[in-house]
Design a protein around this motif. Structure first.
Motif, short mmCIF file in Angstrom:
data_model
loop_
_atom_site.label_atom_id
_atom_site.label_comp_id
_atom_site.label_asym_id
_atom_site.label_seq_id
_atom_site.Cartn_x
_atom_site.Cartn_y
_atom_site.Cartn_z
N GLU A 154 0.83 -1.20 0.00
CA GLU A 154 0.00 0.00 0.00
C GLU A 154 0.87 1.26 0.00
O GLU A 154 1.88 1.33 0.71
CB GLU A 154 -0.92 0.02 1.22
N ARG A 157 -2.87 4.53 3.45
CA ARG A 157 -4.18 4.05 3.90
C ARG A 157 -4.87 5.16 4.68
O ARG A 157 -4.30 5.75 5.59
CB ARG A 157 -4.03 2.80 4.79
N ALA A 192 -7.44 1.96 1.05
CA ALA A 192 -6.00 1.82 0.84
C ALA A 192 -5.67 2.02 -0.63
O ALA A 192 -6.32 1.45 -1.51
CB ALA A 192 -5.54 0.44 1.30
N ARG A 226 -3.19 1.14 -3.33
CA ARG A 226 -2.19 0.10 -3.53
C ARG A 226 -1.30 0.42 -4.73
O ARG A 226 -1.73 1.05 -5.69
CB ARG A 226 -2.86 -1.26 -3.71
#
Length: 280
Positions: free
Chosen positions: A15, A18, A23, A25
């Protein structure tokens, strides 16, 4: 074998950031960056070729859906049919970005498994539908997309690298990566090999277009793109681990078998282009 400290130890966070339950990624970000660069390149090509803006506007949606659906189905059908095609749970997970637990509870996971061969086929089908709607000549659309394809392919493989997936075979080359989420063995960074090759393709395509813009619309760029990508893919497979156990029983792995038809199509398109006038 050389000491572990001589290799590149690889274990990045999946990630970027967050925020609460959301999140961002690396993998999805790389996908979007690759598509975004291709979007601006193709938009520039359309303007160069004086194609109306209203014919360009729906192209991104067609490409995005075609690549995603094709890549997902390609992975599930070619690599894990025993999981995705034999139960209702697998079928649902093939279509939706979720994982269903033994108790029936589900959680959002994103699509864990996308195949480039399926994505290419999905893109071609999506472009055919786009052409039916907009009436832009098919070969002109395919050539324009091919010129920009290297950027997307490069960033997708960088996303695979960040995920430590599609790993290479064990090796002692000094640039080997140790993918800690997999094991402690030095391996070929196959994802990086492909990313570099596709970045080079992107540069080559832009240089070729600058020199030979009249070839857009003949299918030559489309053929060159397929031939380049899947020929490289065929040979780079020799440095990569098989993705599924059944591939060990095959004379060639699944990536190589699926590359052969695309190489043939690519060569055919390049030969065909010599005998056809441009429509651009």
């Amino acid at each position: 074998m050389t000491h572990i400290l001589n290799y590149i130890v690889w274990n990045p966070d999946l990630e970027i950031v967050r925020l609460g339950g959301f999140a961002l990624r690396w993998y999805s970000t790389c996908w979007l960056l690759g598509l975004l660069i291709a979007y601006f390149v193709v938009r520039w090509l359309y303007k160069q070729q004086k194609i109306a803006d209203e014919k360009f506007d729906p192209l991104f949606i067609y490409c995005f859906i075609g690549i995603l659906v094709g890549a997902r189905l390609g992975h599930c059908i070619a690599y894990q049919p025993d999981y995705f095609l034999t139960s209702w749970k697998g079928f649902v997970e093939m279509l939706l970005p979720i994982h269903i637990g033994p108790d029936g509870a589900w959680k959002l996971t994103g699509y864990a498994g996308l195949a480039s061969h399926g994505g290419t086929l999905g893109l071609i089908i999506a472009l055919w539908l786009y052409v039916k709607k907009t009436k832009v000549p098919l070969w002109q659309v395919l050539d324009n997309i091919a010129i920009a394809t290297g950027s997307t392919a490069c960033f997708i493989r960088l996303g695979n690298l960040m995920n430590s997936e599609i790993i290479g075979k064990i090796t002692d080359v000094p640039w080997a990566f140790i993918f800690e989420r997999v094991d402690q063995m030095p391996r070929h960074p196959g994802q990086l090999y492909e990313a570099i090759a596709y970045a080079l393709l992107f540069v080559i395509m832009l240089l070729l277009y600058k020199k030979m813009p009249q070839r857009v619309g003949t299918g030559w760029y489309f053929g060159f793109c397929l031939t380049y990508i899947f020929t490289f893919r065929f040979f780079i497979e020799y440095t990569k681990e098989i993705q599924e156990a059944f591939e060990a029983t095959l004379p060639l792995d699944m990536g190589q078998l699926l590359s052969i038809p695309f190489i043939i199509i690519g060569v055919y398109c390049m030969i065909r282009a010599k005998n056809h006038k441009t429509t651009a």
